[in-house]
Write a protein that holds these residues in place. Structure first.
Motif, short mmCIF file in Angstrom:
data_model
loop_
_atom_site.label_atom_id
_atom_site.label_comp_id
_atom_site.label_asym_id
_atom_site.label_seq_id
_atom_site.Cartn_x
_atom_site.Cartn_y
_atom_site.Cartn_z
N CYS A 1 111.98 21.84 31.06
CA CYS A 1 113.41 21.54 30.93
C CYS A 1 114.19 22.66 30.25
O CYS A 1 115.42 22.63 30.20
N THR A 2 113.50 23.68 29.73
CA THR A 2 114.19 24.71 28.95
C THR A 2 115.24 25.47 29.76
O THR A 2 116.41 25.55 29.36
N ALA B 1 116.37 35.43 26.51
CA ALA B 1 115.09 35.61 27.19
C ALA B 1 113.93 35.22 26.28
O ALA B 1 112.93 34.65 26.74
N ASP B 2 114.06 35.52 24.99
CA ASP B 2 113.01 35.15 24.02
C ASP B 2 112.89 33.63 23.92
O ASP B 2 111.78 33.10 23.75
N ILE B 3 114.02 32.93 23.97
CA ILE B 3 113.99 31.47 23.90
C ILE B 3 113.19 30.90 25.07
O ILE B 3 112.28 30.08 24.89
N GLU B 4 113.52 31.36 26.26
CA GLU B 4 112.81 30.86 27.44
C GLU B 4 111.36 31.34 27.47
O GLU B 4 110.45 30.59 27.85
N GLY B 5 111.14 32.57 27.03
CA GLY B 5 109.78 33.11 27.01
C GLY B 5 108.88 32.39 26.01
O GLY B 5 107.69 32.17 26.27
N TYR B 6 109.46 32.02 24.87
CA TYR B 6 108.69 31.33 23.84
C TYR B 6 108.22 29.97 24.34
O TYR B 6 107.04 29.60 24.19
N THR B 7 109.11 29.21 24.96
CA THR B 7 108.68 27.90 25.47
C THR B 7 107.67 28.07 26.61
O THR B 7 106.70 27.32 26.70
N GLU B 8 107.89 29.07 27.46
CA GLU B 8 106.99 29.30 28.58
C GLU B 8 105.59 29.66 28.10
O GLU B 8 104.59 29.35 28.77
#
Length: 386
Positions: A19-20, A189-196
């Protein structure tokens, strides 16, 4: 335990990765239309407030908001903001109060917005509704879709509040010239990368949490421990334990735990959860706390991005992906714990929030009529204008 995978808290925890991006894309579009750059540059401070999970979301994001926006930021409970924060009697000046409430029905949050408005401040409501007390009181609304409409310990709702505040901070930072557009894009990008980064470890985390739920289910009560941003996660997990299984839980900063909670009797009955980000300035104290927990016989779990070898050999360690920036850690650090206590809920045959039945149902506690406090501050505003 397969049926436990359908527990709402477990299901929502496992759904955070997917959902991010949709949430980020939706929120970003809405945030860009909230304020002009000139309005944002005129704010001298940001006050983050809310009740329960929403208050803790402010605590969790405060360091990130400060770093990204270059502004003075305070996370305050609604009571502090209403009654104790030193609001000047004259014009409050260019300050922004951000009231977070998923439902928008928390009258205390609306009252905090009214109190700041009375003193000349600006107000923003972060909520999923445009028709509740918060939406009607705040000057402007950031409406999101939390995608959580079931009786459960709030998981996706909290995650949505964190994302909302983080992306708001990024936007403010660009508008104020504190960070560049490229730097803002890197943070997003870090936000999405961290959750991924959690996706490939979900099977391992799930297996660990199932086993730990079994290990901890008979604990008399719990303690959650952390410092800095880790403390915010500890505070949130404390709330989820109450909601999921109804066991008395204390939250403590690491230093005070070593001074006070260490001496509790029957340590073998107190489940203890230590949150320990490896880049935290409190790292050395985390390691000392883990050894102390081990020495006195606490059943304890360490949630960390450090190597398990840094902790006592008998420690139960949940190793998480490392956040690219320390202040992003709270975004996903709670995830294995909401899953763990969802599993424990199934083992104990508990209902979330006690099913809102019996003494826990009806118009009690957070569901009681809270309009009095909002009316009080509305009257104060009328007196000021009169």
């Amino acid at each position: 335990m397969n049926s436990a995978m359908e527990n709402p808290a477990v299901r929502q925890s496992l759904g955070l990765v997917d959902c991010t991006k949709p949430l980020c894309d939706d929120l970003q579009k809405k945030i860009e239309t909230l304020y002009t750059d000139e309005e944002i540059r005129n704010f001298c401070e940001v006050l983050l407030t809310g009740c329960g999970d929403s208050y803790v979301a402010g605590l969790a994001v405060q360091p990130a908001f400060e770093a990204l926006s270059g502004m003075r930021v305070k996370a305050l409970s609604t009571t502090e903001l209403c009654f104790h924060y030193p609001l000047p009697s004259g014009d409050y000046g260019p300050a922004l109060a951000v009231g977070v409430s998923i439902s928008g029905k928390a009258a205390d949050t609306a009252a905090a917005m009214q109190a700041v408005k009375n003193a000349g401040g600006w107000t923003l409501g972060v909520t999923e509704s445009r028709t509740t007390a918060l939406a009607q009181t705040a000057d402007r609304i950031l409406k999101h879709d939390s995608m959580e409409a079931e009786l459960a310990p709030g998981t996706k709702t909290y995650f949505t509040s964190l994302l909302s505040l983080l992306l708001l901070a990024v936007h403010f930072g660009v508008a104020r010239g504190h960070i560049t557009a490229d730097e803002a894009a890197a943070v997003r990008a870090d936000i999405e990368g961290y959750t991924e980064a959690f996706r490939p470890v979900i099977p391992t985390l799930t297996e660990q949490c199932m086993a730990l739920a079994e290990m901890l289910k008979d604990c008399r009560h719990f303690e959650t421990v952390g410092s800095g941003t880790d403390y915010a996660t500890a505070a949130f997990v404390r709330e989820k334990i109450y909601e999921a299984v109804g066991k008395v839980t204390a939250v403590e900063n690491t230093e005070d735990w070593l001074h006070v909670n260490y001496y509790a009797r029957k340590p073998e009955e107190i489940g203890t959860l230590l949150f320990a980000a490896g880049d935290s300035p409190a790292k050395s104290r985390y390691l000392e706390a883990a050894w102390a927990m081990d020495f006195i016989g606490r059943p304890y779990v360490v949630v960390t991005d450090l190597d398990a070898g840094e902790f006592p050999p008998s420690a139960k360690v949940i190793t998480l992906p490392k956040a690219p920036r320390l202040w992003l850690t709270p975004l996903m650090q709670f995830m294995p714990m909401t899953m763990l206590f969802g599993f424990m809920q199934e083992l104990l045959g508990e209902k979330p929030l006690r099913g809102l039945e019996g003494v826990w149902g009806g118009k009690n506690a957070i569901y009681a009529d809270q309009s009095g406090i909002l009316d009080y501050f509305k009257e104060k505003g009328d007196e000021r204008r009169g």
